[in-house]
Structures are given as C-alpha cells and as structure tokens.
Design a protein around this motif. Structure first.
Motif, PDB file in Angstrom:
ATOM      1  N   ASP B 489      39.015  -4.469 -16.631  1.00  0.00           N
ATOM      2  CA  ASP B 489      38.228  -4.647 -15.425  1.00  0.00           C
ATOM      3  C   ASP B 489      37.600  -6.038 -15.438  1.00  0.00           C
ATOM      4  O   ASP B 489      36.979  -6.436 -16.412  1.00  0.00           O
ATOM      5  CB  ASP B 489      37.161  -3.546 -15.425  1.00  0.00           C
ATOM      6  CG  ASP B 489      36.066  -3.834 -14.440  1.00  0.00           C
ATOM      7  OD1 ASP B 489      36.362  -4.442 -13.399  1.00  0.00           O
ATOM      8  OD2 ASP B 489      34.925  -3.449 -14.720  1.00  0.00           O
ATOM      9  N   THR B 491      35.083  -7.230 -14.096  1.00  0.00           N
ATOM     10  CA  THR B 491      33.631  -7.398 -14.098  1.00  0.00           C
ATOM     11  C   THR B 491      33.045  -7.355 -15.507  1.00  0.00           C
ATOM     12  O   THR B 491      31.900  -7.716 -15.696  1.00  0.00           O
ATOM     13  CB  THR B 491      32.950  -6.321 -13.235  1.00  0.00           C
ATOM     14  OG1 THR B 491      33.395  -5.050 -13.687  1.00  0.00           O
ATOM     15  CG2 THR B 491      33.284  -6.520 -11.785  1.00  0.00           C
ATOM     16  N   MET B 492      33.824  -6.865 -16.460  1.00  0.00           N
ATOM     17  CA  MET B 492      33.296  -6.818 -17.828  1.00  0.00           C
ATOM     18  C   MET B 492      34.235  -7.631 -18.685  1.00  0.00           C
ATOM     19  O   MET B 492      35.282  -7.170 -19.100  1.00  0.00           O
ATOM     20  CB  MET B 492      33.226  -5.379 -18.318  1.00  0.00           C
ATOM     21  CG  MET B 492      32.318  -4.514 -17.464  1.00  0.00           C
ATOM     22  SD  MET B 492      30.583  -4.978 -17.561  1.00  0.00           S
ATOM     23  CE  MET B 492      30.064  -3.992 -18.944  1.00  0.00           C
ATOM     24  N   GLY B 705      35.516   0.446 -14.407  1.00  0.00           N
ATOM     25  CA  GLY B 705      35.864  -0.224 -15.654  1.00  0.00           C
ATOM     26  C   GLY B 705      35.556   0.572 -16.895  1.00  0.00           C
ATOM     27  O   GLY B 705      36.433   1.081 -17.564  1.00  0.00           O
ATOM     28  N   GLY B 737      26.515  -3.880 -19.167  1.00  0.00           N
ATOM     29  CA  GLY B 737      26.065  -3.606 -17.806  1.00  0.00           C
ATOM     30  C   GLY B 737      24.552  -3.657 -17.730  1.00  0.00           C
ATOM     31  O   GLY B 737      23.889  -4.098 -18.672  1.00  0.00           O
ATOM     32  N   THR B 801      28.919  -3.880 -12.147  1.00  0.00           N
ATOM     33  CA  THR B 801      30.310  -3.549 -11.854  1.00  0.00           C
ATOM     34  C   THR B 801      30.366  -2.905 -10.473  1.00  0.00           C
ATOM     35  O   THR B 801      29.357  -2.787  -9.788  1.00  0.00           O
ATOM     36  CB  THR B 801      30.888  -2.582 -12.881  1.00  0.00           C
ATOM     37  OG1 THR B 801      30.259  -1.308 -12.689  1.00  0.00           O
ATOM     38  CG2 THR B 801      30.620  -3.074 -14.279  1.00  0.00           C
ATOM     39  N   LYS B 802      31.553  -2.481 -10.105  1.00  0.00           N
ATOM     40  CA  LYS B 802      31.686  -1.838  -8.801  1.00  0.00           C
ATOM     41  C   LYS B 802      31.410  -0.344  -8.872  1.00  0.00           C
ATOM     42  O   LYS B 802      31.603   0.369  -7.913  1.00  0.00           O
ATOM     43  CB  LYS B 802      33.106  -2.066  -8.284  1.00  0.00           C
ATOM     44  CG  LYS B 802      33.420  -3.526  -8.017  1.00  0.00           C
ATOM     45  CD  LYS B 802      34.900  -3.673  -7.722  1.00  0.00           C
ATOM     46  CE  LYS B 802      35.311  -5.143  -7.727  1.00  0.00           C
ATOM     47  NZ  LYS B 802      36.747  -5.291  -7.990  1.00  0.00           N
ATOM     48  N   ASP B 806      26.244   1.772 -13.359  1.00  0.00           N
ATOM     49  CA  ASP B 806      26.762   0.593 -14.041  1.00  0.00           C
ATOM     50  C   ASP B 806      26.542   0.585 -15.544  1.00  0.00           C
ATOM     51  O   ASP B 806      27.117  -0.224 -16.246  1.00  0.00           O
ATOM     52  CB  ASP B 806      26.098  -0.661 -13.462  1.00  0.00           C
ATOM     53  CG  ASP B 806      26.599  -0.940 -12.060  1.00  0.00           C
ATOM     54  OD1 ASP B 806      27.798  -0.722 -11.821  1.00  0.00           O
ATOM     55  OD2 ASP B 806      25.794  -1.374 -11.227  1.00  0.00           O
TER      56      ASP B 806
END
Lengths: 180, 853
Positions: B489, B491-492, B705, B737, B801-802, B806
C-alpha cells in the motif's frame, strides 16, 4: 533479627512478630516458608510478586528494616522482629499515592506491571540514600530489577519525575509504611 | 452502517493524547489481579514431575510413596490423565509438513528435559514438591538430538517414529522465474546465517487456577492466556473422552444442543462459503501420508464438543507479559483441568521460573543459507533461501512453528524489489522445549535479509544506505501485488522511513567518531535495517499464506448502554501489558463524547466477550481491537442520538455530544445525558436493569493496507579489551499510522528493541549437544537490565491511510528490526562478516581477532 534455633517437624509452625506496613502482626509460620510466601499467603498481600524465586528478577523486593530485600531469598521466620514495607504500604492513608507511585504514573513507567512492586521499592531506597542521582546512578540503582516490557527508559523517566516531586514536597520521601 | 456521521472524535479528543494509563491506578498500589493472586481457599496446589532426561523411554513409575505423604491429595500418573484426555491434533496443516500428535502428559517416552510424567496435587506447593521427590521413575535413556546438524543427519534415534528421521517438514515455495533471474544476474552471493535459541521470558510465568463448582461440576479456569476463547474450546474438546458412541448418543438425545449446533454450523458455512471453497487439502494429505490418526483425534475432539453442554468458563485477569508465549494451550492446562474434573476439587498450578525456562516457550533457533542474485551496480534481482527451523519436541497448539515458515514465505524479500524468490524450509524435531511465536515470530527473515544486504554491499563496494535506497520499493510503484502475493500500500512506505532515518544521521560525524573510538582501543560501527510487517496486513495477507486461513481472523465487538446509562464495551482481546483498557477508553470516549471514566471495558471473560481465535497477538489490538471498539461505539452513539433527537425535538444531524452533554449544536444549556436517554428507553420498554442499547459487530479489518513499516539505525561501540558493548545511539523511524497514545506506542517500540538487544548481546537459551538445557536460571539466561538498554530515539511518521481505522499494530516491530541493525553495526565496526545473531563479549573478541576461536 534472630534465627529460630529449633528444628521443627513438617507442618509445625513457629511464632514470629513482624511489623508489616506499620502494623505489628503475630504470626505462626512454617519455618521453611519463604518471606514472600508468608507475605502473599499468610497475610494475603499479593502486591509483592514472584518472578523467578531465585533472587535475580527483583519483583519480590520489599523494604526490610528500610533496606530493599528479596522476599524470595529469605525465610519468613527470619523476619521475626523486623519492619517490613510492601507496595501496599506506600500510599498514604487518605489514598493518595506515594510520590514515587505518582511519578511512575505520570511517566507511564510500566506495561504489564508484574515487576512494578520491586521497582517501586528499589526506587524508594535509592532516592532515600541519594536524593539527586544522575541517570547512570539511577540505572545502576535499578539494575537489580528486571523488566521485560519497557526497555527501562520510562522507568528511568519515572525516577527522574519522582526526584522532582519529592524535591517539591516538604515531607520529602518518607514516611512509608504508616499504620493503616 | 448507514447514519454514521463522518467524525472520529468528540470535542474532548483523547485519541492521540498521552493519556495516563488507567491500569496503573490498580497496578501501582499493588491491586492488580494476577492469576497467582487468586489463591482460592482450599485449592490444591499442583507440581509436575518432569523428565531429567532429554530423550528416554519410561520403563516404570511408582507413585505410591508420594501418594501416601501427609498433605498429598492425589498423584496422577501420565497414563491416568492421558486416559481421560484427547490428543492435541494439528490445526495448521501445510503441504510437506507432518505434525506429530501428543497427549497432555508423557507416559511411554519423554522427549525433552522437563517433559511432564506425573502430577501431584497437595495442600501446598511445598508439600507437592516434597512428593515429587518420592516418585520413582525408571527411565531408559535414548540418544538425544540437540542441534540442527544432528536433526538433519540420517540414522539417529528418532523423536517420532513416523517422521523421516527427525525432519518433520519440507516446505517449498517459489515466485517469479527463479532460474532465469539467477542465470542472468551478474553474480550470485551466498552466505549461511545462524540464530541460536531464545526464550520469551515474560516476568510472570504461566499459571492456571481451575475452580470446580461443587454442585454442577462446571469448570471456571483462571489462566494467563492470551487467547481465553481458544483455551475454552481446547479444554472442552480435549477433556471429554467418554468414547465416540456415548458422546454421539448423548448429542443425539440433546435436542437443544443439536439445534444450536446445526444453526451455528449453517451460519459458519454461509458466512465463509468462499473461504471454505478456497481451502487447499494439500496440507491434510501431507499429514495423512504420515499419520491418519489426526482424523480420529479431530473427530474425538468434535464429539467431545458436541456431547457437552457445559463448556468451561475461562477468565484471564491481569497478565504479566507474554510476548507470544501464552497464546498456546499448554499441556499443563489440559492436565490440570482433567485432574480438577477427576477430583471434583479446585486445583492450581503456578509455574516456577525453572519450568518456564524448560518449556514455557522458546524460539528463533534457525539457520538460513541465502543466495542473492545481484547485478554489479547493486540491483537486487533474486533470492533463494534454504532454511531450517529447530522446532523442539512438541508442536505448540494451535500456532505451531509451521506458521513461522508460512510467514517467511510472504515476508522474506522484504520491502525490496526482488523479481524472483525461492524458499526451501525444513522443520526439524529436537529434544528441546516447544517453539512458540515470539514477538514477530518470523523476524529472523528480516535479520537474515538485512544482514545479507550489507554483505552484498560490501562485496560490491557500495554503502549499506545506497543498496537499500536503490532497491526499496517506492510508493510511486504502489499499490502493487508484492512478489509473494499480499498487496503493498502506497500510504505506508518503508522508503519514507529509510529516507527520514538516513537524514537523521551525520555520516561525516560518524567517521570522526569511528576514529575517536579506534584511538581509545574501541571500534564503532553503524547498522541499518528496514522492514514492513503486516499489522494486521492487507485483506489478502493471510489468504496469501494459506488460502482461506483468514476465516477465523475477524475481530468481533459488542457494546451496550445499560438502563442506568453506563456504557459497557466488550473486547475479545486479552491484554497483557499493552494498555488496552486505556486506549480503548480513549477511542470509545471520543466516539461517545464522554469522559474516559464513563466507559467500562470488559475483557478476558469468555462468558461475557465474543469468540476470538487469536485473542491478543499478531499486532491486532490497535487496528482490529480498537477498530471494532470505534465502530460499535459509533453505531451505539447513533442509536442514542436518534432517541435524543426526538426528546429534544430536533433533527439527529443537529445533535452533538460534548462532555456527556447531548444537545443541539450551539444550545448546550438545553441538553440531555446518556443516563436520561437510557432512563427514557428503559421506561418505554418497562425494564429497570440490563442493556437498553446494544450493538454487535463482526469486524473484518482495516482499510486498504494494514502495513506497519520502520527503519532502525544502531550505533555500536565495542571495547576490544573486554568485548563489552555500548550503544551510544539507537534510532527508530516508524510508521504505524496515527497514534492512539504516544506514551504507550513509545513503550512498545522501546520494549521490542530491548528484547532485540538482549537477543544479540546477552540472551542465549543454551542446550548442549545432548540437548541438556544449561540456562535454567536467570544467572545463565541473561535478561538485560537498565544498565544495558540505552535511550531509544523514536521518530513517528503517522501517515494517514485510506482505511476507516488508520491505527496499525506496533507491538512486534521493535524486536523485528533490532537484531539486524545491531549485528550490521558490529559488522561495520569490526570489518568482518557477522553470520550469527548472538554476539556475547567472547564472540566479539573472536570476531575482532583478539582471541582465537
């Protein structure tokens, strides 16, 4: 402190007088029972913990006549005539925490807290003997206690917080173990 | 899930704050309730007679003298307890794996030092231990297997008759075109890495107090379990052993039980239809090739479960740490419950430290021969690994060493852009204590890989930083299916932690410091390690390891508002130091718009909480446990708002709740409270107690993620005269997160790093070649003290994250990253390849060439 000289058959008990958290108790204890077991079972003060029962982890540390001592390495009968303070004897009678407890709360010192009673006792003895230890002295002073959760930093922070709390408290670090 | 307002926090905003721990209010005054504190009146104390031999057959056992000792209530031989209990059947079956079945006690053969052969129950632990010395056992000693080399060698005495020698598992996986990648690469570099045995060692040992209801025979088991629900089912299934026919007829005559069973089975099948179809029977086939008896064991377990109405209640109170070691069902747990049922008397076993060192959970004795296919510019292309895991004598139940191999399969290439990967892993049986998950159970893959990257960098004459920067997968290439299956993912991103960590190092200063150290007769080195961990992982994580294996991994939640307005949240987690009570109150209080003390958190009691297979473990407490808290709280708040809106004659969209005051936005003076709303509903429903609002939820997990990522950098200073090390700086840059409570998260990171420092420089669970355990006390197994663990510097990234929730897990990461960073630093300091994980002073001096090995 005197050692009972008589040998006793299994199951027989010896009478001892011991002051625990400010209260004088007359107890009949089995001569082979450890002081930790006497505290936890005969007096039902379960705040003192047993982590290794061979004197290394320090979870069972109590104050015996003011000195931090391993309750697992002593027999209960050896405490005859002694003054014992356990974690239950630290808070004031009005329920407010001892400055060291308060400091450990502020610093979020512990996680599982099984080691906590020993660290509190060692810290109290350390700060009584040395009110302003350096970080190295703090770490050395706590090196007889094992913690598996925290990596110790939060406990060191707790001791440093305690130093500040005690310095701002006119009563200082004592007394501990008032009668309840 | 309609009507959920788009808000995660109230005006109070506890989430994200360094809120003091609720748990400390009892712990700091000595009022925690650990299992040994229960000590119910009249309880019988247990002591197990344990084998002094690593491998032996039992010729005879005589307990008569012990049984006659005053104060002894009963001595059970292994045969007596085994007759009333079922075998532990394998639950994780994998292609290429054979898992031997075993009973709660050992009656014919012992397979490690500490193997239990008899159980004494007496008025006190002192008397029980006296009695142990009066039991006479005649053993016939067998050749023991104490090392991986011995276990792999043919022709030795076997632990298990049906195995191929002492090899239990031969598990392979490959991804990408391994042959072509290796053929085309500029060079292939190979090394073999060894990690010795470690042990989890929580400060509280294991323990179980089984209270028998004299009227009904119901068992209430107070246990140090990370997974109380699994323990409940295990005891229920392993204890009832009345014979298949009797069980079946009892089940057939019990209409309520039959109905309940068929309803539960139907619901399970319909919920998990797809996952059941995905199940791969290859694992069962592998097991069947060696031993069909697991079918009978499973059937007996199932029969036992069907036959009984009365499952035990399991309660986990305060637990003094576990690090994975208390997730398994112990053989002692089953023996003790069986003994309590036989006697009709409450019994307790509080493990002592020697027992815990013998068999309380061990880990990480593994060997890796790794070949990396690389180009001369430092591009990593392919990885081949031959791994061997020393599984000890008995498979832990349910999460055995085989799960580590499954996770290796997913993790080994790490956050780097390898094009091909092949794993051949063997699990061997040795005469040692059982292997359990230990904080990041797969972690040696990170150690091995990150160590190997430094080996490759050195051989190609590029820096340790550059080889990572060159190959780490960057967020612009995500989301992507990772080589081994799970989705990565964007975002991470490990790359972000690596970039940031390197920014925080002054490399010029490092060179000066190295020179200064050398001038003092020391050597200073720096080591880097990066990793990602599924915490809890993307939705396809567990099914990538084993299709359909995520079936039991949802986290259920329940929340209620009582008639008197009290908010009660139930969690299936079983906290043991992670401060769940505090963080869950933070999360729920924000959702409800109340103070933390207005929330009650219920945990650990199987009569009150919902089923959870894993309980607390696998970094689930933050993302899943707190996630379901948040979602149930939100739903419940929504129910309350609907009623309150009617009471206030307003639209529910206009309602806000601040400090427990439920009011129309901007009109706080005309508000109502949870207590008033609850009272109104109670009055409408004509009830005075019990829940008036209720929410239950099956929670499948976080959003897109599920990865936690980090980079560790360690500075290690070695005194060449004494071999002593200092760690002048240790840096962790991590991203789990948004943080619920920084005080708690920092503690998790530091604690994990401390265990890694212990593993590298101090701790070795040392068996000799004959499988005799040499480290049976804390004088031999060295747990680091405050003197050895430095300040750990932590930088948080807190990427959003989405996902709906989170927060990512953070409990395991410290231990995953530390061994690699530290051994890399030692390698850098001494200028040698470091091929083993454990580096006590004498070994450092050998590596430095000061003393000869």
């Amino acid at each position: 402190m005197s050692l009972p000289s008589a040998t006793t058959p299994a199951g027989e008990t010896l009478a001892i007088n011991v002051t625990v958290n400010g209260t004088l108790l007359s107890l009949n204890v089995e001569p082979r029972h450890s002081l930790a077991d006497v505290i936890r079972e005969d007096i039902s003060l379960t705040g003192t913990h047993l982590g290794c029962e061979h004197g290394v982890c320090g979870a069972c540390t109590i104050l015996l006549d003011g000195e931090p001592s391993r309750a697992c390495l002593m027999l209960g009968v050896q405490a005859d005539g002694a003054d014992v303070v356990t974690i239950e004897g630290l808070a004031n009678n009005d329920g407010t925490m001892h400055p060291v407890q308060q400091a450990m709360y502020e610093a979020m010192s512990f996680q599982c807290a099984f080691c906590t009673p020993g660290f509190l006792m060692s810290t109290i003895a350390l700060l009584r003997d040395n009110p302003s230890p350096s970080e190295v002295e703090i770490r050395e002073g706590l090196s007889g206690n094992l913690c598996r959760c925290t990596g110790y930093q939060s406990i060191v922070d707790g001791v440093e917080t305690a130093i500040r709390l005690i310095a701002s408290n006119s009563a200082g670090i004592d007394p501990v173990g008032e009668p309840t | 899930m309609t009507d959920i307002p788009d808000r995660q926090t109230s005006g109070l905003g506890f989430v994200g704050q360094r809120v003091k721990r609720v748990e400390d209010e009892r712990f700091l005054i000595g009022e925690g309730q650990f299992v040994a504190d229960l000590n119910p009146k009249g309880v019988l104390h247990a002591a197990f007679l344990r084998s002094p031999f690593a491998h032996a057959t039992l010729n005879s056992i005589d307990v008569s003298t012990a049984a006659a000792l005053p104060g002894v209530a009963r001595v059970f031989t292994a045969a007596e307890l085994n007759a009333v209990t079922n075998s532990f059947p394998p639950l994780f079956m994998i292609e290429g794996l054979y898992t031997p079945l075993y009973k709660c006690m050992s009656e014919d053969k012992v397979r490690h030092i500490g193997d239990p052969v008899a159980l004494v129950l007496a008025e006190s632990r002192y008397i029980a231990e006296d009695a142990l010395e009066l039991i006479e056992v005649e053993y016939h000693e067998l050749q023991a297997t104490g090392t991986i080399d011995q276990a792999l060698a043919p022709g030795r005495e076997q632990l298990w008759d049906r195995a191929d020698g002492n090899i239990l598992g031969d598990i392979s996986a490959d991804f990408g075109d391994v042959a072509t990648i290796f053929a085309d690469a500029d060079r292939v570099i190979t090394r073999t890495f060894n990690c010795p045995r470690q042990t989890n060692q929580p400060m509280e040992t294991r323990g179980s107090v089984v209270i028998v209801d004299p009227a009904t025979g119901h068992l209430e088991i107070h246990n140090t379990s990370q997974a109380p629900h699994f323990l409940k089912w295990a005891v229920a299934g392993l204890l009832v052993n009345d014979g298949a026919f009797r069980n079946l007829s009892r089940f057939a005559r019990n209409k309520d039980r039959r109905k309940a069973f068929s309803a539960a089975a139907k619901a399970f099948v319909s919920t998990n239809k797809q996952k059941l179809l995905e199940q791969d029977p290859a694992g069962q086939k592998s097991q069947m090739k060696k031993d069909m008896s697991f079918l009978r064991a499973q059937a007996r377990m199932a029969m036992g479960l069907l036959a009984s109405n009365d499952y035990p209640t399991v309660k986990a109170g305060d637990i003094g740490g576990a690090f994975g070691s208390k997730g398994s069902v112990s053989r002692e747990d089953i023996a003790l419950a069986a003994a309590a049922r036989q006697l009709g008397t409450s019994v307790q076993w509080i493990e002592d430290r020697v027992e815990n060192l013998l068999d309380g959970g061990q880990a990480r004795e593994e060997r890796f021969t790794v070949s990396l296919a690389v180009d001369n510019d430092g591009t990593l292309k392919g990885m081949k690994v031959d791994a061997v895991l020393d599984g000890g004598a008995y498979a832990s139940f349910p999460v055995s060493a085989a799960v580590t191999v499954l996770l290796w399969k997913l993790y080994m290439p790490g956050p780097y852009d390898f094009k091909a990967f092949e794993l051949n892993a063997k699990i061997v049986a040795t005469n040692k204590g059982k292997v359990v998950p230990y904080r990041g159970p797969w972690a040696n893959e990170t150690w091995m890989r990150e160590r190997m990257l430094d080996v490759v960098a050195k051989e190609l004459d590029i820096s340790a930083a550059d080889i990572r920067l060159k190959n780490v997968i960057r967020e612009e290439n995500m989301p992507a299916a990772f080589l081994t299956g799970p989705t990565l993912d964007e975002t991470m991103s490990v790359a972000k932690t690596l970039d940031r960590a390197l920014e925080m190092v002054d490399f010029d200063q490092l060179e000066q410091d190295k020179a200064a150290a050398e001038a003092r007769g020391h050597r200073l080195g720096l080591g880097i390690s990066s990793y990602h961990e599924a915490a809890p992982g993307p939705p396809n994580f567990f099914s990538s390891a084993q299709p359909g294996s995520d079936m039991f991994l949802h986290e259920d939640g329940r929340a209620e508002i009582q008639a008197d307005g009290r908010i009660v949240m139930y969690t299936s987690q079983s906290p043991h130091g992670q401060s769940h009570q505090t963080t869950y109150k933070q999360v729920a209080a924000d959702e409800f718009g109340v103070a933390m003390e207005d929330i009650e958190i219920v945990w650990g009691d199987t009569d009150r909480t919902q089923f959870s297979f894993l309980g607390t473990g696998a970094s689930r407490g933050g993302p899943l446990g707190a996630g379901v808290m948040r979602m149930t709280a939100r739903e419940l708040r929504n129910q309350v708002v609907k009623v309150a809106a009617d009471m206030l004659e307003a639209a529910k969209e206009d309602i806000e709740i601040v400090n427990g005051n439920i009011h129309v936005v901007g009109v706080p003076t005309r508000g109502t409270t949870y207590a008033d709303v609850a009272a109104k509903v109670a009055s409408d429903q004509a009830v005075s107690t019990g829940p008036v609002f209720k929410e239950e939820m099956k929670y499948e997990g976080v959003g897109n993620g599920g990865w936690s990522v980090a980079t560790h950098i360690a500075w290690v200073d070695i005194d060449l005269e004494t071999g002593q090390v200092e760690i002048p700086r240790y840096l962790v840059v991590e991203d789990c997160g948004p943080i619920i409570n920084p005080g708690i998260v920092d503690g998790q990171v530091r604690g994990g790093v401390a265990q890694g420092i212990g593993a590298v420089f101090y701790e070795r669970h040392h068996y000799d070649d004959n499988a005799n355990l040499l480290s049976t006390t804390y004088m031999d197994y060295l747990i680091p003290t405050a003197m050895e663990i430095p300040k750990i510097e932590i930088e948080h990234m807190e990427t959003l994250t989405k996902g709906e929730n989170d927060a990512r897990g953070v409990g395991e990461g410290g231990m995953i990253g530390a061994p690699a960073a530290l051994t890399n630093a030692v390698s850098d300091a001494l200028g040698v390849d470091v091929l083993e994980q454990h580096l006590p002073p004498y070994r450092l001096l050998e590596l430095a060439g000061i003393i000869s090995s």
